[in-house]
Write a protein that holds these residues in place. Structure first.
Motif, PDB file in Angstrom:
ATOM      1  N   GLU A 109       0.993  -1.276  -0.082  1.00  0.00           N
ATOM      2  CA  GLU A 109      -0.055  -0.019  -0.007  1.00  0.00           C
ATOM      3  C   GLU A 109       0.964   1.282  -0.044  1.00  0.00           C
ATOM      4  O   GLU A 109       0.679   2.368  -0.745  1.00  0.00           O
ATOM      5  CB  GLU A 109      -0.896  -0.033   1.126  1.00  0.00           C
ATOM      6  N   ASP A 110       1.961   1.244   0.833  1.00  0.00           N
ATOM      7  CA  ASP A 110       2.722   2.388   0.958  1.00  0.00           C
ATOM      8  C   ASP A 110       3.583   2.747  -0.604  1.00  0.00           C
ATOM      9  O   ASP A 110       3.494   3.971  -0.859  1.00  0.00           O
ATOM     10  CB  ASP A 110       3.993   2.233   1.894  1.00  0.00           C
ATOM     11  N   LYS A 111       3.739   1.645  -1.445  1.00  0.00           N
ATOM     12  CA  LYS A 111       4.326   2.042  -2.648  1.00  0.00           C
ATOM     13  C   LYS A 111       3.432   2.740  -3.431  1.00  0.00           C
ATOM     14  O   LYS A 111       3.488   3.656  -4.268  1.00  0.00           O
ATOM     15  CB  LYS A 111       4.748   0.510  -3.291  1.00  0.00           C
ATOM     16  N   VAL A 112       2.160   2.418  -3.517  1.00  0.00           N
ATOM     17  CA  VAL A 112       0.804   2.858  -4.204  1.00  0.00           C
ATOM     18  C   VAL A 112       0.793   4.219  -3.895  1.00  0.00           C
ATOM     19  O   VAL A 112       0.711   5.248  -4.716  1.00  0.00           O
ATOM     20  CB  VAL A 112      -0.361   2.081  -4.201  1.00  0.00           C
ATOM     21  N   PHE A 113       0.541   4.589  -2.576  1.00  0.00           N
ATOM     22  CA  PHE A 113       0.437   6.012  -1.886  1.00  0.00           C
ATOM     23  C   PHE A 113       1.650   6.959  -2.475  1.00  0.00           C
ATOM     24  O   PHE A 113       1.411   8.204  -2.885  1.00  0.00           O
ATOM     25  CB  PHE A 113       0.224   5.945  -0.550  1.00  0.00           C
ATOM     26  N   GLY A 114       2.997   6.262  -2.342  1.00  0.00           N
ATOM     27  CA  GLY A 114       4.008   7.074  -2.936  1.00  0.00           C
ATOM     28  C   GLY A 114       3.792   7.362  -4.366  1.00  0.00           C
ATOM     29  O   GLY A 114       4.426   8.384  -4.742  1.00  0.00           O
ATOM     30  N   GLU A 115       3.397   6.614  -5.085  1.00  0.00           N
ATOM     31  CA  GLU A 115       3.305   6.752  -6.663  1.00  0.00           C
ATOM     32  C   GLU A 115       2.176   7.539  -6.950  1.00  0.00           C
ATOM     33  O   GLU A 115       2.615   8.622  -7.775  1.00  0.00           O
ATOM     34  CB  GLU A 115       3.058   5.324  -7.382  1.00  0.00           C
ATOM     35  N   LEU A 116       1.092   7.726  -6.309  1.00  0.00           N
ATOM     36  CA  LEU A 116       0.171   8.693  -6.230  1.00  0.00           C
ATOM     37  C   LEU A 116       0.517   9.985  -6.076  1.00  0.00           C
ATOM     38  O   LEU A 116       0.231  11.210  -6.669  1.00  0.00           O
ATOM     39  CB  LEU A 116      -1.078   8.485  -5.400  1.00  0.00           C
ATOM     40  N   GLY A 117       1.456  10.081  -4.844  1.00  0.00           N
ATOM     41  CA  GLY A 117       1.981  11.489  -4.697  1.00  0.00           C
ATOM     42  C   GLY A 117       2.921  12.004  -5.860  1.00  0.00           C
ATOM     43  O   GLY A 117       3.006  13.211  -5.869  1.00  0.00           O
ATOM     44  N   ARG A 118       3.683  11.036  -6.092  1.00  0.00           N
ATOM     45  CA  ARG A 118       4.838  11.460  -7.271  1.00  0.00           C
ATOM     46  C   ARG A 118       4.187  12.008  -8.495  1.00  0.00           C
ATOM     47  O   ARG A 118       4.674  12.812  -9.097  1.00  0.00           O
ATOM     48  CB  ARG A 118       5.695  10.292  -7.535  1.00  0.00           C
ATOM     49  N   LEU A 119       2.849  11.425  -8.794  1.00  0.00           N
ATOM     50  CA  LEU A 119       2.291  11.625 -10.099  1.00  0.00           C
ATOM     51  C   LEU A 119       1.333  13.198  -9.932  1.00  0.00           C
ATOM     52  O   LEU A 119       0.836  13.422 -10.662  1.00  0.00           O
ATOM     53  CB  LEU A 119       1.318  10.552 -10.579  1.00  0.00           C
ATOM     54  N   LYS A 120       1.414  13.951  -8.618  1.00  0.00           N
ATOM     55  CA  LYS A 120       0.676  14.937  -8.785  1.00  0.00           C
ATOM     56  C   LYS A 120       1.158  15.975  -9.751  1.00  0.00           C
ATOM     57  O   LYS A 120       0.284  16.623 -10.210  1.00  0.00           O
ATOM     58  CB  LYS A 120       0.828  15.532  -7.083  1.00  0.00           C
ATOM     59  N   HIS A 121       2.336  15.963  -9.750  1.00  0.00           N
ATOM     60  CA  HIS A 121       2.892  16.918 -10.687  1.00  0.00           C
ATOM     61  C   HIS A 121       2.390  16.759 -11.977  1.00  0.00           C
ATOM     62  O   HIS A 121       2.217  17.809 -13.146  1.00  0.00           O
ATOM     63  CB  HIS A 121       4.515  17.119 -10.610  1.00  0.00           C
ATOM     64  N   LEU A 122       2.435  15.466 -12.427  1.00  0.00           N
ATOM     65  CA  LEU A 122       2.102  15.060 -13.966  1.00  0.00           C
ATOM     66  C   LEU A 122       0.721  15.476 -14.039  1.00  0.00           C
ATOM     67  O   LEU A 122       0.234  15.946 -15.334  1.00  0.00           O
ATOM     68  CB  LEU A 122       2.320  13.630 -14.160  1.00  0.00           C
ATOM     69  N   LYS A 123      -0.129  15.311 -13.231  1.00  0.00           N
ATOM     70  CA  LYS A 123      -1.654  15.456 -13.236  1.00  0.00           C
ATOM     71  C   LYS A 123      -1.739  17.171 -13.406  1.00  0.00           C
ATOM     72  O   LYS A 123      -2.635  17.586 -14.097  1.00  0.00           O
ATOM     73  CB  LYS A 123      -2.422  15.147 -12.034  1.00  0.00           C
ATOM     74  N   LYS A 124      -0.852  17.838 -12.785  1.00  0.00           N
ATOM     75  CA  LYS A 124      -0.994  19.374 -13.197  1.00  0.00           C
ATOM     76  C   LYS A 124      -0.477  19.785 -14.182  1.00  0.00           C
ATOM     77  O   LYS A 124      -1.232  20.720 -14.919  1.00  0.00           O
ATOM     78  CB  LYS A 124      -0.130  20.043 -11.820  1.00  0.00           C
ATOM     79  N   GLU A 125       0.504  19.068 -15.000  1.00  0.00           N
ATOM     80  CA  GLU A 125       0.714  19.334 -16.224  1.00  0.00           C
ATOM     81  C   GLU A 125      -0.168  18.922 -17.437  1.00  0.00           C
ATOM     82  O   GLU A 125      -0.404  19.529 -18.319  1.00  0.00           O
ATOM     83  CB  GLU A 125       2.393  18.784 -16.408  1.00  0.00           C
TER      84      GLU A 125
END
Length: 500
Positions: free
Chosen positions: A111-127
């Motif tokens: 689960e921690d891996k997934v939450f880490g990935e979701l956090g990392r992709l926040k910038h891509l979602k903004k772009e």
């Protein structure tokens, strides 16, 4: 008796007329724990509405899969649905129009891996504000997980669970056109949905679901709440799928279920168990048949009798024990004792003398003493497993074990894990060493992950073998002489190609 009806992806109600709001149906742990007596219906998926078929034309999707074979097989179905909608797969995040995380809830680190990935992709979602970021699978079925996403990851667009994959087209449409996060997670299991499209990873090996859910309720496990109650596919549907895979030239199938040994126990109109299914599949012209996962409690004499016939039924059985101490097994609610497990192993070895047994083991379960842990070590030695998946106990929110006093220190857990791994690795090396000089049948799966000049494949007993040979061997059976056994793999040299 299971009734048969037809639905398509735009149906907004299940066979039991579930009602939901437009965009938000969150999981509920209390509801997920219930086991109703209502019949499970067989639902024939009849395709995707015309308006949704071209929704993804010219667009791409990226799938990230975590967890077990059931998750991998679900991803094949999701990919099949997206393909029917016009989407094509990509491995590049910057190119993707959809990124989906098909998740696992077995252990906290997954689960921690997934939450880490979701956090990392926040910038891509903004772009890329039009990017659809989605979470599905077992994590989505957890009430606490969905609440955490709602609170901390508002850039996620879509959440759906394990019971409503067939609803993906309409959910995706809602996610694309709405201004809100779309959440649809059924707390109660859905029906058995047949005929959904799949994109299998290769034309060599295939997963075949035979049942869904689990009713065992081991105290450490969240799966009965994320996957629902046990629901078996009709034997004729399973057999038809296997026959179709045989016609397509597949060389190996793996029958899937959270507890395959419980197959058929939910049927009310016929007496038909896992042994009966295996006996029928044994007669289909497909070279290798495997199954996972197997619960010792339901492993009956008839199944042993059928497996002993061999043929395309391989002599490898994965039989999770979890602990070698009866008191710990009782706290885990495994519903068998050390002695009963060892008696089952004796029966299997008597019927199938060359069987290879592998297992799962948890160390550091709440209250586990040093003496109880030593019982696990002695059981591993007595059975002589060829390999084992070993884990430190990880509490899962909502399970009975999560509220037990966790009185085994982290240092002690790590020490026990290392000591267990030392024993398992020694046994694995000894078992592999016994193969030195022997000739084994290998299904060549492709190039080695570490060296493209080396080929890799597996024996009937699921041992990984590396060897050199021409690329045209990929997808075929060959005979390999083992020349260098190692702890986890075998090195060999090709003797002959096998006609199968």
């Amino acid at each position: 008796m299971k009734k048969e009806i037809t639905v398509n992806s735009s149906d907004t109600k299940s066979a039991r007329e579930k009602d939901y709001s437009r965009y938000f149906v969150a999981p509920n742990l209390k509801e997920a724990k219930k086991r109703g007596k209502e019949d499970i219906q067989v639902v024939q998926f009849d395709g995707i509405d015309e308006e949704l078929k071209n929704l993804g034309r010219g667009k791409t999707f990226l799938m990230r899969t975590y967890g077990c074979q059931a998750n991998e097989h679900d991803s094949e179905t999701i990919s099949g649905i997206l393909g029917r909608m016009g989407y094509t797969p990509t491995e590049e995040e910057n190119e993707a129009d959809i990124i989906l995380f098909n998740t696992c809830a077995i252990r906290e680190n997954a689960e921690d891996k997934v939450f880490g990935e979701l956090g990392r992709l926040k910038h891509l979602k903004k772009e890329k504000p039009d990017l659809v970021l989605g979470v599905c699978g077992c994590m989505s079925q957890e009430e606490a997980v969905v609440n955490r996403i709602l609170k901390s990851y508002p850039h996620v667009d879509l959440i759906f669970g394990t019971h409503n994959i067939h609803r993906l087209p309409v959910l995706l449409k809602d996610a694309l056109y709405s201004k809100e996060m779309v959440v649809e997670v059924w707390s109660k299991e859905g029906d058995v949905v047949e005929n959904m499209p799949k994109v299998r990873q290769n034309g060599l090996k295939a997963w075949v679901n035979i049942m869904y859910g689990c009713d065992k309720f081991c105290t450490y496990c969240i799966v009965p709440y994320t996957r629902g109650k046990e629901r078996s596919r009709r034997p004729e549907d399973v057999i038809a799928e296997v026959r179709d895979l045989a016609r397509q030239g597949y060389k190996e199938i793996t029958l899937l279920g959270q507890n395959v040994n419980a197959y058929g126990k939910d049927f009310t109109d016929i007496e038909y168990g896992f042994g009966d299914l295996m006996d029928a599949i044994r007669q289909i012209d497909i070279p290798r048949v495997r199954f996972t996962t197997s619960h010792p409690r339901d492993f009956d004499d008839h199944l042993i009798e059928v497996l002993a016939k061999k043929g395309n039924l391989v002599e490898h059985i994965h039989l999770p024990v979890q602990s070698g101490n009866s008191e710990v097994l009782k706290k885990m609610a495994r519903k068998y004792t050390r002695e009963q497990y060892l008696e089952l192993v004796r029966k299997i070895k008597e019927a199938i003398p060359d069987v290879v047994l592998t297992t799962d083991i948890i160390v550091g379960f709440p209250g586990e003493t040093e003496e109880q842990f030593k019982d696990t070590l002695s059981l591993v030695e007595e059975v002589g497993f060829d390999s084992a998946y070993t884990f430190i106990y990880s509490p899962r929110h909502g399970t009975p074990a999560a509220v037990m006093e966790d009185d085994v220190s982290a240092a002690e857990k790590k020490d026990r894990l290392q000591r267990l791994m030392d024993v398992v690795n020694r046994l694995s090396r000894e078992k592999n060493e016994a193969l030195r000089g022997q000739v084994v049948e290998v299904l060549v799966e492709g190039e080695s992950k570490n060296n493209p000049d080396v080929l890799a494949g597996r024996t009937r007993t699921n041992k990984l073998v590396h060897f050199t040979g021409p690329k045209e061997y990929i997808g075929t059976f060959i005979h390999v002489k083992i020349i260098e056994p190692q702890t986890w793999t075998l090195k060999g040299e090709v003797v002959t190609k096998v006609e199968v």
